[in-house]
Design a protein around this motif. Structure first.
Motif, PDB file in Angstrom:
ATOM      1  N   TYR A  88      -4.184  49.831  80.308  1.00  0.00           N
ATOM      2  CA  TYR A  88      -4.780  50.962  79.604  1.00  0.00           C
ATOM      3  C   TYR A  88      -6.173  50.643  79.063  1.00  0.00           C
ATOM      4  CZ  TYR A  88      -2.513  48.154  75.997  1.00  0.00           C
ATOM      5  OH  TYR A  88      -2.085  47.104  75.226  1.00  0.00           O
ATOM      6  N   LEU A  89      -6.613  49.362  79.178  1.00  0.00           N
ATOM      7  CA  LEU A  89      -7.943  49.001  78.681  1.00  0.00           C
ATOM      8  C   LEU A  89      -8.706  48.018  79.564  1.00  0.00           C
ATOM      9  CD1 LEU A  89      -7.777  48.621  74.770  1.00  0.00           C
ATOM     10  CD2 LEU A  89      -9.060  50.289  76.111  1.00  0.00           C
ATOM     11  N   ALA A  90      -8.037  47.372  80.505  1.00  0.00           N
ATOM     12  CA  ALA A  90      -8.720  46.387  81.360  1.00  0.00           C
ATOM     13  C   ALA A  90      -9.609  47.118  82.365  1.00  0.00           C
ATOM     14  CB  ALA A  90      -7.702  45.523  82.088  1.00  0.00           C
ATOM     15  N   SER A  91     -10.898  47.120  82.105  1.00  0.00           N
ATOM     16  CA  SER A  91     -11.828  47.948  82.886  1.00  0.00           C
ATOM     17  C   SER A  91     -12.674  47.159  83.879  1.00  0.00           C
ATOM     18  CB  SER A  91     -12.760  48.712  81.932  1.00  0.00           C
ATOM     19  OG  SER A  91     -13.414  47.812  81.051  1.00  0.00           O
ATOM     20  N   GLY A  92     -12.470  45.849  83.966  1.00  0.00           N
ATOM     21  CA  GLY A  92     -13.288  45.027  84.847  1.00  0.00           C
ATOM     22  C   GLY A  92     -13.266  45.499  86.289  1.00  0.00           C
ATOM     23  N   GLU A  93     -14.439  45.560  86.905  1.00  0.00           N
ATOM     24  CA  GLU A  93     -14.550  46.073  88.270  1.00  0.00           C
ATOM     25  C   GLU A  93     -13.774  45.216  89.267  1.00  0.00           C
ATOM     26  OE1 GLU A  93     -18.039  47.482  91.448  1.00  0.00           O
ATOM     27  OE2 GLU A  93     -18.570  46.480  89.573  1.00  0.00           O
ATOM     28  N   ILE A  94     -13.657  43.930  88.991  1.00  0.00           N
ATOM     29  CA  ILE A  94     -12.976  43.019  89.905  1.00  0.00           C
ATOM     30  C   ILE A  94     -11.541  43.458  90.183  1.00  0.00           C
ATOM     31  CG2 ILE A  94     -12.226  41.510  88.014  1.00  0.00           C
ATOM     32  CD1 ILE A  94     -12.507  39.150  89.896  1.00  0.00           C
ATOM     33  N   LEU A  95     -10.922  44.132  89.226  1.00  0.00           N
ATOM     34  CA  LEU A  95      -9.528  44.536  89.375  1.00  0.00           C
ATOM     35  C   LEU A  95      -9.338  45.690  90.355  1.00  0.00           C
ATOM     36  CD1 LEU A  95      -8.542  44.184  85.629  1.00  0.00           C
ATOM     37  CD2 LEU A  95      -7.497  42.922  87.519  1.00  0.00           C
ATOM     38  N   SER A  96     -10.441  46.230  90.858  1.00  0.00           N
ATOM     39  CA  SER A  96     -10.358  47.290  91.866  1.00  0.00           C
ATOM     40  C   SER A  96     -10.112  46.728  93.264  1.00  0.00           C
ATOM     41  CB  SER A  96     -11.650  48.116  91.871  1.00  0.00           C
ATOM     42  OG  SER A  96     -11.835  48.790  90.652  1.00  0.00           O
ATOM     43  N   ASP A  97     -10.172  45.402  93.418  1.00  0.00           N
ATOM     44  CA  ASP A  97      -9.986  44.752  94.714  1.00  0.00           C
ATOM     45  C   ASP A  97      -8.500  44.746  95.070  1.00  0.00           C
ATOM     46  OD1 ASP A  97      -9.828  43.092  96.911  1.00  0.00           O
ATOM     47  OD2 ASP A  97     -11.243  41.605  96.143  1.00  0.00           O
ATOM     48  N   LYS A  98      -8.098  45.623  95.974  1.00  0.00           N
ATOM     49  CA  LYS A  98      -6.689  45.761  96.331  1.00  0.00           C
ATOM     50  C   LYS A  98      -6.170  44.601  97.181  1.00  0.00           C
ATOM     51  CE  LYS A  98      -5.348  49.268  94.118  1.00  0.00           C
ATOM     52  NZ  LYS A  98      -4.376  49.024  93.023  1.00  0.00           N
ATOM     53  N   MET A  99      -7.055  43.874  97.822  1.00  0.00           N
ATOM     54  CA  MET A  99      -6.617  42.699  98.563  1.00  0.00           C
ATOM     55  C   MET A  99      -6.148  41.609  97.599  1.00  0.00           C
ATOM     56  SD  MET A  99      -6.787  43.304 101.756  1.00  0.00           S
ATOM     57  CE  MET A  99      -6.671  41.648 102.444  1.00  0.00           C
ATOM     58  N   ARG A 100      -6.823  41.488  96.481  1.00  0.00           N
ATOM     59  CA  ARG A 100      -6.482  40.455  95.506  1.00  0.00           C
ATOM     60  C   ARG A 100      -5.453  40.934  94.483  1.00  0.00           C
ATOM     61  NH1 ARG A 100     -11.993  38.072  93.127  1.00  0.00           N
ATOM     62  NH2 ARG A 100     -10.474  36.698  92.114  1.00  0.00           N
ATOM     63  N   PHE A 101      -5.489  42.227  94.184  1.00  0.00           N
ATOM     64  CA  PHE A 101      -4.584  42.767  93.157  1.00  0.00           C
ATOM     65  C   PHE A 101      -3.891  44.016  93.710  1.00  0.00           C
ATOM     66  CE2 PHE A 101      -8.464  40.996  91.174  1.00  0.00           C
ATOM     67  CZ  PHE A 101      -7.898  39.872  90.574  1.00  0.00           C
ATOM     68  N   PRO A 102      -2.950  43.827  94.634  1.00  0.00           N
ATOM     69  CA  PRO A 102      -2.365  44.966  95.353  1.00  0.00           C
ATOM     70  C   PRO A 102      -1.518  45.914  94.502  1.00  0.00           C
ATOM     71  CG  PRO A 102      -1.157  42.938  95.832  1.00  0.00           C
ATOM     72  CD  PRO A 102      -2.377  42.535  95.066  1.00  0.00           C
ATOM     73  N   SER A 103      -1.001  45.446  93.374  1.00  0.00           N
ATOM     74  CA  SER A 103      -0.124  46.326  92.584  1.00  0.00           C
ATOM     75  C   SER A 103      -0.725  46.672  91.223  1.00  0.00           C
ATOM     76  CB  SER A 103       1.245  45.664  92.392  1.00  0.00           C
ATOM     77  OG  SER A 103       1.132  44.445  91.671  1.00  0.00           O
ATOM     78  N   PHE A 104      -2.047  46.484  91.094  1.00  0.00           N
ATOM     79  CA  PHE A 104      -2.698  46.780  89.815  1.00  0.00           C
ATOM     80  C   PHE A 104      -3.280  48.185  89.802  1.00  0.00           C
ATOM     81  CE2 PHE A 104      -6.364  47.099  87.031  1.00  0.00           C
ATOM     82  CZ  PHE A 104      -5.863  46.605  85.833  1.00  0.00           C
TER      83      PHE A 104
END
Length: 373
Positions: A107-123
């Protein structure tokens, strides 16, 4: 317990989660006949979050995470995780949960890196990526024709990547970056940065977490740096702690990016209720071992927690906390709708197998809800 360190904003966010679960469990249209439960842990330190994540991933009726050759039929203790709020910690947790394809909604983690679905598929998340607020800052700079600025960030993933994105977008628009730097909570480091920008620029972008920003602005006031323009990120734009800094108004004009406020009908009335922990062991007994599971249920009235009533909070603080709380509220509903779509009309035993198999064969159902990635 030192109540002065109690984070009322996170308490209100927790209450928003309870409020959403109560609404869903009392609904006849969303997940009819199914009761949602929850397990909550304090997100005070990264190591605590990691320990909690291992427990969430442990199998049902187990306290440890099994090492298996194949996890496709593995059923963790929980079906989804909400949080944590920090980008840095969310990255660590997302790597763990991603191995099991357990949906995670921050609900607050806004870092652009977390948009990478290859690295974070269930985020997933219910807050926009930092690329959006960086773009908003760049557009604001262009709007006022500021062509000579400084860009400063806190020494973490949020601050460093935010600074880089603002510099990238502002430079591409023709703005000159006169100074770019990273600050910590060290007064020596902050004072050096203040000295670098005091005589060179009138407009400074600050992409920082709240703790670092408090130190920074306290020293800006102490160094008598006045009548400047500050553009601050969403993590600090509505900070009550920064507003409380003596003579903070002397620093000049402050513009900030803020989370959009959502509406939760009857949420304030829900907060106004007295807090009640019906299970006395919700508060760990002094004699319990450290690893003893002493969590209990809570439903709102206990004299120890009377001061947590929203009636004790001023209206401004309530409005600020409601912004974050709405993100939590939305995350709970995203999970509920995903479960509703997955379960459909299957019998209870079929539903359990269906959830497990769908985790490994299809994109998580949460993605169909167009959650922010």
């Amino acid at each position: 317990m030192d109540w002065s360190k109690f984070r009322k904003d996170m308490w209100t966010a927790f209450q928003a989660m309870r409020f959403a679960i109560d609404e869903i469990n009392n609904s006849t249209k969303l997940l009819p006949g199914i009761t949602l439960g929850y397990d909550i842990t304090d997100s005070c330190l990264e190591v605590v979050d990691i320990q909690a994540s291992f427990r969430f991933l442990s199998g049902k009726r187990r306290t440890e995470l099994e090492i298996l050759n194949n996890y496709t039929a593995y059923q963790p203790r929980v079906i989804a995780v909400i949080g944590p709020p920090s980008t840095d910690v969310a990255i660590t947790i997302a790597k763990m949960l991603g191995l099991f394809l357990v949906p995670q909604i921050s609900y607050l983690a806004s870092g652009e890196i977390l948009s990478d679905k290859m690295r974070f598929p269930s985020f997933f998340r219910t807050i926009p990526s930092d690329k959006n607020q960086a773009n908003a800052m760049s557009l604001l700079i262009q709007k006022f024709h500021w062509n000579w600025i400084a860009v400063i960030g806190s020494d973490n993933e949020y601050g460093r990547k935010g600074v880089n994105k603002v510099v990238e977008l502002a430079s591409a628009a023709g703005t000159c970056i006169a100074y770019q730097g990273i600050i910590t909570t060290s007064p020596e480091v902050v004072i050096q940065v203040i000295n670098n920008i005091s005589s060179t620029v009138n407009v400074t972008v600050l992409f920082s977490n709240e703790l670092t920003a408090q130190v920074f602005f306290s020293l800006v006031v102490a160094q008598n740096l006045t009548s400047k323009v500050w553009i601050v990120s969403e993590a600090i734009s509505l900070s009550q702690e920064i507003i409380k800094i003596p003579n903070i108004e002397s620093i000049g004009t402050v513009m900030g990016i803020a989370i959009k406020e959502g509406q939760m009908a009857h949420f304030k009335e829900f907060l106004d209720k007295r807090v009640n922990f019906t299970n006395p062991r919700i508060m760990p007994d002094p004699g319990l071992e450290e690893n003893t599971d002493s969590r209990g249920s809570c439903d709102q009235a206990c004299s120890q927690f009377d001061w947590l009533s929203a009636k004790q909070l001023n209206s401004i603080l309530y409005r600020l906390e409601k912004r974050v709380s709405y993100n939590v509220y939305s995350a709970v509903y995203a999970i509920a709708h995903a479960l509703h779509n997955l379960l459909q009309c299957h019998a209870l035993e079929q539903q359990k197998q269906y959830i497990t198999s769908k985790r490994w064969t299809d994109e998580p159902a949460v993605s169909s809800l167009q959650a922010e990635t």
